[in-house]
Design a protein around this motif. Structure first.
Motif, PDB file in Angstrom:
ATOM      1  N   SER A  14       0.828  -1.202   0.000  1.00  0.00           N
ATOM      2  CA  SER A  14       0.000   0.000   0.000  1.00  0.00           C
ATOM      3  C   SER A  14       0.865   1.255   0.000  1.00  0.00           C
ATOM      4  N   LEU A  15       1.908   1.251   0.841  1.00  0.00           N
ATOM      5  CA  LEU A  15       2.808   2.396   0.894  1.00  0.00           C
ATOM      6  C   LEU A  15       3.528   2.585  -0.427  1.00  0.00           C
ATOM      7  N   GLN A  16       3.931   1.490  -1.050  1.00  0.00           N
ATOM      8  CA  GLN A  16       4.629   1.594  -2.325  1.00  0.00           C
ATOM      9  C   GLN A  16       3.749   2.262  -3.372  1.00  0.00           C
ATOM     10  N   ALA A  17       2.466   1.910  -3.393  1.00  0.00           N
ATOM     11  CA  ALA A  17       1.545   2.541  -4.337  1.00  0.00           C
ATOM     12  C   ALA A  17       1.372   4.026  -4.021  1.00  0.00           C
ATOM     13  N   ALA A  18       1.285   4.355  -2.731  1.00  0.00           N
ATOM     14  CA  ALA A  18       1.128   5.753  -2.340  1.00  0.00           C
ATOM     15  C   ALA A  18       2.371   6.562  -2.687  1.00  0.00           C
ATOM     16  N   LEU A  19       3.554   5.974  -2.511  1.00  0.00           N
ATOM     17  CA  LEU A  19       4.794   6.683  -2.844  1.00  0.00           C
ATOM     18  C   LEU A  19       4.899   6.951  -4.345  1.00  0.00           C
ATOM     19  N   ALA A  20       4.454   5.992  -5.153  1.00  0.00           N
ATOM     20  CA  ALA A  20       4.465   6.206  -6.599  1.00  0.00           C
ATOM     21  C   ALA A  20       3.580   7.394  -6.970  1.00  0.00           C
ATOM     22  N   ALA A  21       2.399   7.486  -6.339  1.00  0.00           N
ATOM     23  CA  ALA A  21       1.501   8.604  -6.613  1.00  0.00           C
ATOM     24  C   ALA A  21       2.078   9.913  -6.086  1.00  0.00           C
ATOM     25  N   LEU A  22       2.726   9.860  -4.928  1.00  0.00           N
ATOM     26  CA  LEU A  22       3.332  11.056  -4.351  1.00  0.00           C
ATOM     27  C   LEU A  22       4.483  11.539  -5.220  1.00  0.00           C
ATOM     28  N   GLN A  23       5.269  10.611  -5.726  1.00  0.00           N
ATOM     29  CA  GLN A  23       6.356  10.972  -6.626  1.00  0.00           C
ATOM     30  C   GLN A  23       5.821  11.640  -7.890  1.00  0.00           C
ATOM     31  N   SER A 125       4.556  -3.315  10.641  1.00  0.00           N
ATOM     32  CA  SER A 125       3.252  -3.018  10.055  1.00  0.00           C
ATOM     33  C   SER A 125       2.728  -1.672  10.541  1.00  0.00           C
ATOM     34  N   GLN A 126       2.851  -1.430  11.833  1.00  0.00           N
ATOM     35  CA  GLN A 126       2.387  -0.161  12.400  1.00  0.00           C
ATOM     36  C   GLN A 126       3.138   1.021  11.802  1.00  0.00           C
ATOM     37  N   ALA A 127       4.457   0.897  11.665  1.00  0.00           N
ATOM     38  CA  ALA A 127       5.262   1.985  11.104  1.00  0.00           C
ATOM     39  C   ALA A 127       4.914   2.236   9.639  1.00  0.00           C
ATOM     40  N   LEU A 128       4.736   1.170   8.868  1.00  0.00           N
ATOM     41  CA  LEU A 128       4.413   1.317   7.450  1.00  0.00           C
ATOM     42  C   LEU A 128       3.026   1.923   7.257  1.00  0.00           C
ATOM     43  N   ARG A 129       2.085   1.516   8.085  1.00  0.00           N
ATOM     44  CA  ARG A 129       0.732   2.091   7.978  1.00  0.00           C
ATOM     45  C   ARG A 129       0.753   3.584   8.304  1.00  0.00           C
ATOM     46  N   LEU A 139      -2.171  13.550  -0.613  1.00  0.00           N
ATOM     47  CA  LEU A 139      -2.774  13.385  -1.928  1.00  0.00           C
ATOM     48  C   LEU A 139      -4.298  13.329  -1.876  1.00  0.00           C
ATOM     49  N   HIS A 140      -4.869  13.371  -0.666  1.00  0.00           N
ATOM     50  CA  HIS A 140      -6.311  13.139  -0.493  1.00  0.00           C
ATOM     51  C   HIS A 140      -6.683  11.807  -1.156  1.00  0.00           C
ATOM     52  N   MET A 141      -5.843  10.823  -0.925  1.00  0.00           N
ATOM     53  CA  MET A 141      -5.961   9.509  -1.554  1.00  0.00           C
ATOM     54  C   MET A 141      -6.600   8.537  -0.568  1.00  0.00           C
ATOM     55  N   PRO A 142      -7.603   7.781  -0.980  1.00  0.00           N
ATOM     56  CA  PRO A 142      -8.268   6.861  -0.042  1.00  0.00           C
ATOM     57  C   PRO A 142      -7.371   5.688   0.324  1.00  0.00           C
ATOM     58  N   PRO A 143      -7.707   4.971   1.378  1.00  0.00           N
ATOM     59  CA  PRO A 143      -6.936   3.778   1.742  1.00  0.00           C
ATOM     60  C   PRO A 143      -6.948   2.740   0.624  1.00  0.00           C
ATOM     61  N   ASP A 144      -5.972   1.874   0.664  1.00  0.00           N
ATOM     62  CA  ASP A 144      -5.830   0.823  -0.345  1.00  0.00           C
ATOM     63  C   ASP A 144      -6.776  -0.337  -0.031  1.00  0.00           C
ATOM     64  N   ASP A 168      -1.792  -5.133  -2.951  1.00  0.00           N
ATOM     65  CA  ASP A 168      -1.123  -6.380  -2.579  1.00  0.00           C
ATOM     66  C   ASP A 168      -1.397  -7.430  -3.652  1.00  0.00           C
ATOM     67  N   PRO A 169      -0.358  -7.959  -4.310  1.00  0.00           N
ATOM     68  CA  PRO A 169      -0.597  -8.959  -5.365  1.00  0.00           C
ATOM     69  C   PRO A 169      -1.352 -10.192  -4.884  1.00  0.00           C
ATOM     70  N   THR A 170      -1.238 -10.510  -3.583  1.00  0.00           N
ATOM     71  CA  THR A 170      -1.956 -11.672  -3.062  1.00  0.00           C
ATOM     72  C   THR A 170      -3.396 -11.339  -2.693  1.00  0.00           C
ATOM     73  N   ARG A 171      -3.762 -10.055  -2.814  1.00  0.00           N
ATOM     74  CA  ARG A 171      -5.147  -9.619  -2.557  1.00  0.00           C
ATOM     75  C   ARG A 171      -5.627 -10.058  -1.179  1.00  0.00           C
ATOM     76  N   THR A 172      -4.854  -9.737  -0.153  1.00  0.00           N
ATOM     77  CA  THR A 172      -5.272 -10.087   1.201  1.00  0.00           C
ATOM     78  C   THR A 172      -6.553  -9.351   1.574  1.00  0.00           C
ATOM     79  N   VAL A 173      -7.342 -10.006   2.424  1.00  0.00           N
ATOM     80  CA  VAL A 173      -8.668  -9.508   2.807  1.00  0.00           C
ATOM     81  C   VAL A 173      -8.676  -9.239   4.301  1.00  0.00           C
ATOM     82  N   VAL A 174      -9.286  -8.118   4.704  1.00  0.00           N
ATOM     83  CA  VAL A 174      -9.402  -7.784   6.123  1.00  0.00           C
ATOM     84  C   VAL A 174     -10.861  -7.494   6.460  1.00  0.00           C
ATOM     85  N   CYS A 175     -11.170  -7.627   7.745  1.00  0.00           N
ATOM     86  CA  CYS A 175     -12.491  -7.252   8.232  1.00  0.00           C
ATOM     87  C   CYS A 175     -12.384  -5.836   8.775  1.00  0.00           C
TER      88      CYS A 175
END
Length: 211
Positions: A14-23, A125-129, A139-144, A168-175
């Motif tokens: 998620s962070l990698q995608a956000a950094l690409a948009a920020l760049q 995980s906490q630091a990356l989030r 970016l006013h970008m919604p969560p991934d 995430d290429p593995t498409r992990t799912v959360v509640c």
């Protein structure tokens, strides 16, 4: 991997995608300045040293120093400032991890996550989030996250609030109902039941649970 590892990997993507948009936003500011369009941002560029000698997930990204040192703005571009700050923090987090020389810190961290102890993965995980939220806020970008197709109920709490990590290429799912594992007797069906961990599944595992 434990739930902590899965959450950390998802946060890294998620962070990698956000950094690409920020760049991209920061580079747009450079392009505007080079074109003489300073109406939106007051930026002067004394050099053209904006760039990085290695890539972030297939996207060229500026180092922290270059992100802030490529020009001497009278009013710094907020995206460039945020990018520099986040990259510096990633460099710090990745400093003690193994990796190829010149490898960008985001990739180094993501590749190291599977070998981390669970409590280290949880802190990572906490630091990356935290960094991901900072990037997306600029970016006013919604969560991934996106609703899971079919809107099935959570195996644990039974609420229909499951969402999938799209980066995430593995498409992990959360509640998203703030649903946490209760341990060995939890009906969540996670491969590793860990008391107190927020529920997360790989998409194939969730499909088997639903079946």
């Amino acid at each position: 991997m434990t739930p902590h590892h899965l959450h950390a990997v998802a946060a890294a993507w998620s962070l990698q995608a956000a950094l690409a948009a920020l760049q991209a936003a920061a580079m747009e500011a450079v392009a505007d300045a080079l074109a003489g369009d300073t109406g939106r941002r007051d930026i002067s560029i004394p050099s053209q040293q904006f760039g990085r000698r290695h890539a972030l997930g297939g996207h060229g990204d500026p180092t922290a120093d270059h992100a802030l040192g490529a020009w001497a703005p009278t009013r710094p571009d907020p995206c460039a400032e945020a990018l520099g700050s986040i990259l510096r923090e990633l460099d710090r987090l990745a400093g003690h991890l193994p990796g190829a020389p010149g490898q960008d810190p985001a990739t180094r961290i993501r590749q190291a996550i599977p070998g981390m102890r669970p409590h280290v993965a949880a802190r990572t995980s906490q630091a990356l989030r935290h960094l991901d939220r900072a990037a997306r806020r600029h970016l006013h970008m919604p969560p991934d996250l996106a609703p899971l197709p079919g809107n099935p109920p959570c195996p644990a709490c039974r609420l229909q609030m499951l969402q999938v990590h799209t980066a995430d290429p593995t498409r992990t799912v959360v509640c998203t109902a703030d649903c946490h594992c209760t341990g060995d007797t939890c009906p969540c069906g996670m491969p590793v039941r860990l008391e107190g961990a927020a529920h997360i599944w790989t998409s194939d595992r969730l499909t088997r649970e639903a079946a």
